[in-house]
Design a protein around this motif. Structure first.
Motif, short mmCIF file in Angstrom:
data_model
loop_
_atom_site.label_atom_id
_atom_site.label_comp_id
_atom_site.label_asym_id
_atom_site.label_seq_id
_atom_site.Cartn_x
_atom_site.Cartn_y
_atom_site.Cartn_z
N THR A 13 0.84 -1.20 0.00
CA THR A 13 0.00 0.00 0.00
C THR A 13 0.87 1.24 0.00
O THR A 13 1.92 1.28 0.63
CB THR A 13 -0.88 0.00 1.27
OG1 THR A 13 -1.61 -1.22 1.32
CG2 THR A 13 -1.84 1.17 1.31
N LEU A 14 0.40 2.27 -0.72
CA LEU A 14 1.02 3.60 -0.64
C LEU A 14 0.05 4.51 0.10
O LEU A 14 -1.15 4.49 -0.18
CB LEU A 14 1.23 4.19 -2.04
CG LEU A 14 2.48 3.80 -2.83
CD1 LEU A 14 2.54 4.61 -4.12
CD2 LEU A 14 3.74 4.05 -2.02
N LEU A 61 -3.96 2.31 -2.97
CA LEU A 61 -3.49 3.67 -2.74
C LEU A 61 -4.44 4.33 -1.76
O LEU A 61 -5.65 4.30 -1.99
CB LEU A 61 -3.57 4.50 -4.03
CG LEU A 61 -2.56 4.29 -5.13
CD1 LEU A 61 -2.92 5.16 -6.31
CD2 LEU A 61 -1.17 4.65 -4.64
N VAL A 62 -3.91 4.91 -0.68
CA VAL A 62 -4.75 5.70 0.23
C VAL A 62 -4.35 7.15 0.02
O VAL A 62 -3.21 7.54 0.32
CB VAL A 62 -4.54 5.28 1.70
CG1 VAL A 62 -5.42 6.11 2.60
CG2 VAL A 62 -4.84 3.80 1.89
N LEU A 63 -5.26 7.95 -0.52
CA LEU A 63 -4.95 9.33 -0.86
C LEU A 63 -5.81 10.29 -0.04
O LEU A 63 -7.04 10.14 -0.04
CB LEU A 63 -5.24 9.60 -2.34
CG LEU A 63 -4.56 8.70 -3.36
CD1 LEU A 63 -5.04 9.05 -4.76
CD2 LEU A 63 -3.05 8.85 -3.27
N PRO A 88 -4.44 -0.31 -9.08
CA PRO A 88 -4.63 -0.40 -7.63
C PRO A 88 -6.03 0.08 -7.22
O PRO A 88 -6.63 0.91 -7.91
CB PRO A 88 -3.56 0.55 -7.08
CG PRO A 88 -3.30 1.52 -8.19
CD PRO A 88 -3.54 0.79 -9.46
N ALA A 89 -6.50 -0.43 -6.10
CA ALA A 89 -7.72 0.12 -5.49
C ALA A 89 -7.35 1.47 -4.87
O ALA A 89 -6.25 1.63 -4.34
CB ALA A 89 -8.23 -0.82 -4.41
N ILE A 90 -8.24 2.46 -4.99
CA ILE A 90 -7.95 3.80 -4.47
C ILE A 90 -8.96 4.16 -3.38
O ILE A 90 -10.17 4.18 -3.63
CB ILE A 90 -8.00 4.86 -5.60
CG1 ILE A 90 -6.96 4.53 -6.67
CG2 ILE A 90 -7.75 6.26 -5.03
CD1 ILE A 90 -6.93 5.49 -7.85
N LEU A 91 -8.44 4.40 -2.17
CA LEU A 91 -9.28 4.87 -1.07
C LEU A 91 -8.95 6.33 -0.83
O LEU A 91 -7.77 6.70 -0.77
CB LEU A 91 -9.00 4.10 0.22
CG LEU A 91 -9.05 2.58 0.18
CD1 LEU A 91 -8.91 2.04 1.59
CD2 LEU A 91 -10.34 2.11 -0.43
N VAL A 92 -9.97 7.15 -0.64
CA VAL A 92 -9.76 8.57 -0.38
C VAL A 92 -10.14 8.87 1.06
O VAL A 92 -11.19 8.43 1.53
CB VAL A 92 -10.61 9.42 -1.36
CG1 VAL A 92 -10.71 10.86 -0.90
CG2 VAL A 92 -10.01 9.35 -2.75
#
Lengths: 252, 283
Positions: A13-14, A61-63, A88-92
């Motif tokens: 994860t980033l 990615l957690v942004l 990637p899956a993107i969570l905000v």
């Protein structure tokens, strides 16, 4: 929050947030759990893009919505243009989100949101749950399940035919519906720079080898079609049944 | 504050990005996020790295910190809402909302929360209309209004607490509980007109005032009632539904799943801040 699937390896994860305190706590929390591997904690959108370009691509990615150097929608658009494979899956993470904003984010490529202040336990559980649905994870699970079946069939893992069977399964298993085999053979042939007949022959040869092994797994597959193991299975019969079994195991 | 409709796409994107900051509440939320996650990270780190004896000493202290942060976070969010209501109005983006569906989801969320907190209470939805109940509303304000009503009831009602929402003909849902009801005319005035009671001013009890402010922002009228039985009875008069010129329904599976999660989060935070955090599960 309950984890959907307990996977053996941590989710790469980033994490990106402008707040230094939060980046530090994420690192500390990550050090005392094994479900998520925080590859990097980043402060800006440009750092996120540079990390994605440098590779390897994380699964999640957690942004944060408020990265200082870039508008979130611009960042999501840039990530979309990169055509990352697997994506990637993107969570905000955000302070507040109206339904209109939620809709815009979902359209822009975000998979889910969490509002601040969030619990780290909940954030990490969301990362794991989204990774469980990710393309990369599904591919690895299909591979592992397939390996088990091929081992039971005493397949020669070094053969080209087994490689082609693996490629077919990666498409067929998640698809859940009939895909013409010729289309799959043609795609593989194009990737291998050979003609389609070469792929078909390699797969047929491998299946013939499996027949000669006369394993219990093979006999069971023949019995499914009401056939004696000496009669053997066609390419289509073998691939369809194998895909069906792996799909059932994938669903648990 | 509402999204500007004019301007270029880049300007609208820029404004949308600014609004993601969440204003005053957003600034508070950011700081509380650092505070809360710091305590959580400390708990996990110490549990993994220190002696069990040390951890046994520290656990109640860290739990107390975590609980205090939850209380403080809720109090600050409520105070910010009161300030916003009196100064410039809430961030309000009204959209078409089918209230019965929202209330059904709310009842499910409440059921899960009550189970997790081991509370002897129930919330029931009585739908006497069986037709869609459409209105223009900000979903965040709807969630906040009901979360406050429910947490007020759970604190006031004897066990087992019985909460009900009845959807009645005439666009007038009725909220009731089996608690002591409104204690004074002042509380009625607070609910109807938003006039703070002495308790509000002296003890910082914001519940009724907040419910009034949320309802006011939604364009709803609140009418406390006296009923045949004791308990709190609140009739909610909904405005007529005027569909917007352009109708956008947020109905994708991902949008619905996220909507449910946000509703649950709003309720969970309200209950964390009033009834206390859910105790961690025994290993």
């Amino acid at each position: 929050m309950q984890l959907k699937y307990k996977r053996p390896e941590p989710v790469p994860t980033l994490f990106a947030d402008a707040e230094l305190g939060l980046r530090n706590t994420i690192r500390i929390y990550a050090a005392s759990q094994a479900d998520v591997e925080i590859r990097a904690t980043l402060a800006t959108g440009r750092q996120v893009l540079a990390a994605l370009q440098a590779g390897p691509c994380p699964e999640v990615l957690v942004l944060d919505a408020l990265l200082q150097d870039m508008n979130l929608f611009d960042l999501l658009a840039e990530i979309g243009r990169m055509e990352l494979k697997p994506h990637p899956a993107i969570l905000v993470t955000a302070m507040r989100l109206s339904p209109q904003q939620q809709d815009r984010l979902l359209t822009a490529g975000c998979d889910s949101f969490i509002l601040k202040p969030y619990s780290l336990n909940m954030l990490f559980a969301m990362v794991v749950n989204h990774a469980a649905d990710s393309q990369a994870f599904t591919q690895r699970r299909v591979d592992r399940l397939l390996d088990w079946h091929l081992s039971a069939l005493r397949a020669d893992f070094s053969s080209k035919g087994v490689d082609y069977i693996r490629c077919v399964m990666q498409v067929l298993v998640p698809a859940g519906s009939a895909i013409p085999f010729n289309e799959l053979y043609e795609q593989i042939a194009e990737g291998e720079a050979i003609n389609c007949e070469g792929v078909v022959t390699a797969v047929r040869r491998t299946i013939k080898q499996l027949q000669s092994r006369q394993t219990e797994e093979y006999r069971d597959m023949c019995a499914y079609y009401g056939k004696h193991s000496e009669q053997g299975l066609t390419n289509a019969e073998f691939l369809s049944l194998l895909a069906q079994r792996v799909r059932q195991e994938l669903r648990g | 504050m509402v999204l500007q409709k004019g301007g270029t796409q880049a300007e609208r994107d820029q404004q949308a990005a600014l609004e993601l900051g969440g204003g005053l509440k957003g600034r508070m939320a950011g700081s509380f996020c650092v505070l809360q996650s710091s305590v959580e990270a400390m708990q996990h780190y110490l549990a993994a790295k220190t002696d069990p004896d040390v951890m046994q000493e520290l656990t109640p202290v860290l739990a107390e910190m975590e609980q205090s942060i939850a209380y403080l976070s809720r109090l600050c969010a409520n105070a910010a809402d009161i300030a916003l209501a009196y100064t410039g109005g809430f961030c309000s983006e009204k959209m078409p909302l089918e209230l019965t569906e929202t209330l059904t989801r709310l009842v499910n969320c409440v059921g899960e929360e009550l189970l997790a907190r081991k509370l002897d209470a129930s919330l029931v939805l009585d739908d006497h209309v069986q037709e869609p109940l459409w209105l223009m509303a900000d979903t965040g304000l709807v969630d906040a209004l009901f979360a406050n009503l429910i947490s007020n009831s759970l604190r006031a009602c004897p066990t087992p607490a019985t909460l009900r929402i009845a959807c009645l003909p005439g666009r007038e849902p009725l909220y009731t509980d089996n608690g002591p009801g409104l204690r004074s005319t002042l509380e009625r005035t607070c609910l109807i007109q938003g006039v703070p009671t002495p308790e509000t001013l002296q003890q910082g009890q914001l519940g009724l005032l907040l419910v009034h402010q949320y309802a006011n922002a939604l364009g709803w009228t609140l009418r406390p009632e006296n009923g045949p039985a004791s308990g709190f009875r609140l009739r909610i008069l909904l405005p007529p539904f005027v569909p917007p010129a352009e109708l956008t329904l947020h109905s994708s599976a991902a949008a619905t799943e996220n909507r449910n999660a946000l509703q649950r989060l709003c309720l969970s935070r309200e209950l964390d801040g009033t009834l206390g955090l859910i105790p961690p599960k025994e290993p």
